[in-house]
Design an enzyme around this catalytic site. Sequence first.
Site, PDB file in Angstrom:
ATOM      1  N   GLY A  35       0.822  -1.192   0.000  1.00 24.79           N
ATOM      2  CA  GLY A  35       0.000   0.000   0.000  1.00 24.79           C
ATOM      3  C   GLY A  35       0.866   1.255   0.000  1.00 24.79           C
ATOM      4  N   CYS A  36       0.223   2.383  -0.286  1.00 25.54           N
ATOM      5  CA  CYS A  36       0.974   3.633  -0.388  1.00 25.54           C
ATOM      6  C   CYS A  36       1.455   4.096   0.983  1.00 25.54           C
ATOM      7  CB  CYS A  36       0.127   4.695  -1.077  1.00 25.54           C
ATOM      8  SG  CYS A  36      -1.554   4.845  -0.453  1.00 25.54           S
ATOM      9  N   TYR A  37       0.539   4.198   1.950  1.00 25.06           N
ATOM     10  CA  TYR A  37       0.980   4.564   3.304  1.00 25.06           C
ATOM     11  C   TYR A  37       2.027   3.582   3.824  1.00 25.06           C
ATOM     12  CZ  TYR A  37      -2.884   7.960   4.037  1.00 25.06           C
ATOM     13  OH  TYR A  37      -3.746   9.033   3.996  1.00 25.06           O
ATOM     14  N   THR A  76       4.241   1.856   2.366  1.00 22.30           N
ATOM     15  CA  THR A  76       5.558   2.076   1.772  1.00 22.30           C
ATOM     16  C   THR A  76       6.269   3.242   2.450  1.00 22.30           C
ATOM     17  OG1 THR A  76       4.849   1.174  -0.363  1.00 22.30           O
ATOM     18  CG2 THR A  76       6.749   2.665  -0.384  1.00 22.30           C
TER      19      THR A  76
END
Lengths: 343, 343, 343, 343
Positions: A148-150, A152
Amino acid sequence: MIEVGIVGGTGYTGVELLRLLCRHADVRIRAVTSRSDAGKRVDSIYPNLRGFVDVAFSEPDVEVLAQCDLVFFATPNGTAMRMAPELLDRGVKVIDLAADFRLKDAAEWAQWYGEPHACPELLAEAVYGLPEVNRAAIRKARLVANPGCYPTAVQLGFLPLLAAGLIDGAHLVADAKSGVSGAGRKAEVPMLMAEAGESFKAYGVAGHRHLPEIRQGLAEAAGAAVGLTFVPHLLPMIRGIHATLYSRLTGSPGDLQDLFERHYADEPFVDVLPAGSHPETRNVRGANRCQIAVHRPQGGDTVVVLSVIDNLVKGAAGQAVQNMNLMCGLEETAGLMLVGLSP
Amino acid sequence: MIEVGIVGGTGYTGVELLRLLCRHADVRIRAVTSRSDAGKRVDSIYPNLRGFVDVAFSEPDVEVLAQCDLVFFATPNGTAMRMAPELLDRGVKVIDLAADFRLKDAAEWAQWYGEPHACPELLAEAVYGLPEVNRAAIRKARLVANPGCYPTAVQLGFLPLLAAGLIDGAHLVADAKSGVSGAGRKAEVPMLMAEAGESFKAYGVAGHRHLPEIRQGLAEAAGAAVGLTFVPHLLPMIRGIHATLYSRLTGSPGDLQDLFERHYADEPFVDVLPAGSHPETRNVRGANRCQIAVHRPQGGDTVVVLSVIDNLVKGAAGQAVQNMNLMCGLEETAGLMLVGLSP
Amino acid sequence: MIEVGIVGGTGYTGVELLRLLCRHADVRIRAVTSRSDAGKRVDSIYPNLRGFVDVAFSEPDVEVLAQCDLVFFATPNGTAMRMAPELLDRGVKVIDLAADFRLKDAAEWAQWYGEPHACPELLAEAVYGLPEVNRAAIRKARLVANPGCYPTAVQLGFLPLLAAGLIDGAHLVADAKSGVSGAGRKAEVPMLMAEAGESFKAYGVAGHRHLPEIRQGLAEAAGAAVGLTFVPHLLPMIRGIHATLYSRLTGSPGDLQDLFERHYADEPFVDVLPAGSHPETRNVRGANRCQIAVHRPQGGDTVVVLSVIDNLVKGAAGQAVQNMNLMCGLEETAGLMLVGLSP
Amino acid sequence: MIEVGIVGGTGYTGVELLRLLCRHADVRIRAVTSRSDAGKRVDSIYPNLRGFVDVAFSEPDVEVLAQCDLVFFATPNGTAMRMAPELLDRGVKVIDLAADFRLKDAAEWAQWYGEPHACPELLAEAVYGLPEVNRAAIRKARLVANPGCYPTAVQLGFLPLLAAGLIDGAHLVADAKSGVSGAGRKAEVPMLMAEAGESFKAYGVAGHRHLPEIRQGLAEAAGAAVGLTFVPHLLPMIRGIHATLYSRLTGSPGDLQDLFERHYADEPFVDVLPAGSHPETRNVRGANRCQIAVHRPQGGDTVVVLSVIDNLVKGAAGQAVQNMNLMCGLEETAGLMLVGLSP
C-alpha cells in the site's frame, strides 16, 4: 519483450501503470481490461496517453490474460484473489496492486476486509513487494503483493531505526498525509473538489486498513510485535504522501544521519536527504522515489523521520514495475529513471 | 554528444530544461550558470534532480560557454541580447527562451520592453522557434528565439484558420489563462499562494508583452496585419495554459475538424482532438504537446478554438529542446516523448 | 419575523442559504427538507452550522411548507415547477433557485431541459429575480425565478453597454469561468479533486443551459434579439465566477468608466471598480457582490468587461435573500452586509 | 463606542482585523497605520473592504494612537515592544498580535527572537490572551499578548488532558499543519504558489518559535514542565490549522469525550465534536472557533486529539477581538458570531 496484461485499467493506478509501461523498452502491453469501459479506446478516457497507448479496454478474459508473461491487478480489493489462482496455475506471474495478498494471516485479512479470503493457501507464498526488504524473494516470486501507499512511506522511514534496535517499538506514531488520488477514481461526495479542496482533516483514526499491513512489516523488521498509532489525513492536493514518524530512542543512537545513509546506500529508489532537510512531496511527483530525512529535535530522545513518496508511483504503479523488473530478470531500474516534476 | 550550456538555471524554465536534458541521450550538460546561486549544487536547490544532475551552478563565463555547441538562455529579458553576439561569433548556437529576439522590429521591441535593443542587427537573422511554422529555417539557424508560452498556444490555435483564409483577421479574440509558474520564480506578493490561490483574475488587459509577438506571428500566417484582443488571466494552479480563441467566419468554412487534422497531420507535438472535445491542461502536464479542439457553436458564424499546453514545456523548455534537436541535426522528438502526468 | 422554508437543503445553495438566513435578524427558519437526509440534524452534515442551525432535515411536506411566509427551492431543476403551484395557491411566496421559471418560453424550456414544463401558465407571472433590472416587479412578486450564476455575472457586465446602445448585440462573446461548487454536491467523477484540481478546461461549448437564459435577459436590455457565444470553463477552485466579456463598439462610446459608474450608482451590490482594475474572485468570496471593471484595450473598438461574483452568493443564495428582502418589504440589504473573505 | 487603532494594517492579520472590526457594532476604527502604504486607501489594496472601510493608511503616529481606547499591533515581532510602553503610559490598552509579550522569560525571548527584549519589565504584567485559560485576567488587563496560531490550536487540544492529569506530560507530540496565510504577506520564494501549491512539507523541525510558547502554556496547565515534540507543516491551502496531538495515558482515563465536553461546556468558541468525529479546517474558515475531537484508537494507551482553527481568526484577529471585548467590558461574543464559510 515481456508481455503484460493489466486488469482494471481505468483507475488511477491503472492509468499510471500505462504511463510507465508504454515507455518501458522491454514491455509490450497485450491487454488492458475494464468491465465498465470495455470497447472504448484507452486514450479516449485518458487523453494524456494519445499516441502512446493504442489499445481499447477489453472485458477481463482469462484466456487472453493467460497468454501474458505477467498480469497486474489494479482492481478493487477482492478481485485478484479470485482470478490469480488460475493465472498462476497457467504459468503467469501476478502482481496485485490491491490488498488481497498483503497480510499473512487470513483471519486478520477477513477482519479488516469484511469477507473470508478466497485463496488463503496462497498467502504464505505471496511475497510482499517491498524490494528494499524482500528483493531476493521477489526475484523468485510468481505472486507479489504490491505494498500500500501509506505502508511504503511509513515502513521505509521506520526500518533503519527498527533494524538497528534503537527505538521503543511499542509506541510508534505515524502521522501520515495523502493527496486525494490515493482514494481512487470513485465518484464519492467527500472526494469532490468542493469538499476536499482548501481543507484538511484526519480520517479513519479508529482504524485504517493499512494499519495491520504496516504493523506486520514493522514487526518483521523489529523481530517482535510493535505498537503503532497510525493517523491518516487527507491533503488538498492530488499526488503525494508525507509520513511524519515519531519514536523514542531507547539508548544512545550514535549518528542517525549516517545510519540512514548506510542503510539505503545501495538502494536506487530511496534517497536519504542531507541532515536538516525537509522533504517535499513535489520533488518526487511522478518519480519512483522515496526521499527521507531524519531529525532529532533539540537533541532529545524523540526521533522524527520525514518520508515522502508519490502515492501513485513508489506507492503503487512504480513499485509494481520495479517488482516486475525483478521478477522478470530485467534491470531493476528499467523504465523507472523518472525525474520528479517540480514545480 | 551535443555539449550544452544553460545561462540562468535557477528559474523555472531553467530547471525544466535540466529535467529534460538530463535524460536526453544525445546531450551533455557542460555548464549551468546562476549569478545568485553560483557555487551551490543544482540539486540542493532542486532536489527532484538528485542523482540526475551532478553539477554546481557557476558564474556565467563566456570562456566556458564558448566551448559548448549550444547555449540556452533561460534568463530575464535583456540578458541574451548582451551575451549572444560574442557566443555566435565564436561559433556557438544560441536559443533564447526570453523575449530578446522574438520581435522583428527593434522599435517595437524597445517600446514594449522599455530599453533600446542591444543588437538590432541580429533581429533579422534570428529565427522564430515555432517548428510548426519555421522548421526548415530552424534547422539552419544559429540563433533561435524561443516563442513565449501564450504565443505558442494562441498561434497554434489560430494558424489553420488564418492559413486557410477562413476568418476575419481584423477582430480576433484570445482569452488566455495561465498557471502561476508562467510568472517565474520571483518573490512577488501577487504570486504568493495566499494571493493567487483559490482566486482568478485577468491582468494586463491594457496591453501585455506577448501581444505584439502574437500579432506578428498571426500576421505572417494571414499575409496581412491582424487585429487582436488578447486578455491573459491567472489560474490558481501551477502548470498549464488554456487559450480560448474566438473568430468570425468570413464564408462557408467546410469541415473545420478536417481542416485542423490535415494542417497538423505530420506534427509530432500538435494533437488535434476528436470533434466535440474539450482539452484539459492536465493531459499535457509535463509533456511537449499542444492539444487542440475546434468548435462552431450552434453552427453559427463564430469559431471557437481551444488550445492547451504546459507553459513550461511546449511553452518554454520543451520547445527549446525541440529547436535544439532541429538545429543540431538530431531526431526532432529526441528526449521529448513524454507522457502527460495525469492525474 | 418572516418564516421561511427551504426545500432541498443538502446541496451547496441550500447550506449557503442557511449560512445567510441563520444570521438574518428578520427571519426564522421553520423547515429544511431533504429526501436523502431526512431525520439527520443539519449540523451533523454541515458542522460549520453548529450552534447556529438547530433543526433536522425533514421530508418535504406541503402542509408544513404552507405555513411558511416564503419557501426557497434549492432543488434540482424540475422540482419547483411541481410543488410551487400549490404553495402559491395557499398564499406562500416562492423563490426558485433552480431553472424552472427562468425562461419565458415553455417550448424553449422543454428543449433545453428535456421535458415539458409542468406549469407553463406560471412562466408569464414569474419575475426574473435580478434586482438590478426588475426591482419593482420583484417587490410585488409572489413567484421569483432566481437567476443562474453565469447569467448573473454575464448580464450585469453587458447591461450598461446594451442599455446605452453602444455595442453590436449580434456578436457578443462571454468567456466565463466558474469554481467547482457551481456543479453542486453530486458525486460525479469529473468533479473529483483528482480530476478537477490543478487543471482547467472548457465544457459545454456546443450549448450550455445558461445560454438561452442569458440571451433572454440581454435581448430584453437591448430591445432586440442578441447573438451570443457563451463558453463556460471549470476553474480549479471552489467558489467564484469570472466572466470576461467581449463586444464591439458601434460608434463613439464616450467615457465607458463613467457610463458604468452611473448605471450602477444606486446599486448596493454592484461595485464598479476604478478604471484600470482587474477584479479578483476572492474579493467577493462569501459576499453578495458583483465587482466589475470595464476596459477598452489600446483604445480600439473592442470593449472588455470583467465581472466577478461568488457563484453561491450573488450567483445563488445571496441573490435569493436579496429577492426575499424585496418581496417581504424588508430592507434590501438586510442580512447581506457581508465582507468578502480574502485572503 | 470603542475607538481603536491598528498598527501594521497591511498584513493578513491586519486586514482580518479590519474585516471583523468594520462590522462590529461597538467599535470605531480611528487609525490604520502602515509605513509601506501610508497615504493609500485601505480598500485600494484590499478591495473586499470597499464600502466597509473608508480610511487610508497613515504613518504610525503616537499622538494619534494615544487618542484611541485600544491599539492592536498587527506588526512583525519587535515592533510592539518598542511602542507599547508609551501608549500604556498614556492610558491606551494594547493587544499585540505578534510575539513580543508571549513569553514570560526575557532570556528565553531573546534566545528565540534574536535580540534583547526592549521592555522586559512588562513581561510579567502582560496577560497571555487565551480566554479559555485567562478570562478573568484579560478582563482586567491593559496589555494582552495574543497567542500564536499554532499555540492556540495545540493548547486547546491538550488542556483538558493536562488539567485532568491523565497523560504523560514528558512526551507530548504535536504534529501541526498550517495553511500558507500563516506565513504572512511577505514576498518570499518558498511561499509562491508555484512552490507551496500541490505539495506538502514539514519545516522548522529543529525548533520553531512557537515551541517555547506552547511549552509555557502547557506547563502552566500541567503544573510542571512538559516535554514537547512540535513539528509544523505547510499545507497547500490558504486558511486553517489542524493539530494532531499524541499523548500517552498514565492511568485509566474514564470517558474522554465527556471530559472534553465538560471542560469546554461554557466556552462560546470551543466546540467539542461528537465522539468519532474528524474536524475539517473548512468548517471553521472565517469563524472564531476551535473544533475539537478526541480519540483513543483501538482502546489503547495513546490519546489522539484533533483540533482545528482558522489561523487568521481564532488563531489571530478573531481571538484579538475576543480579547478586546473582554478588556473593554463588551459582550465576549460581540462581532464574532461568524459562520464558517463552507464549502
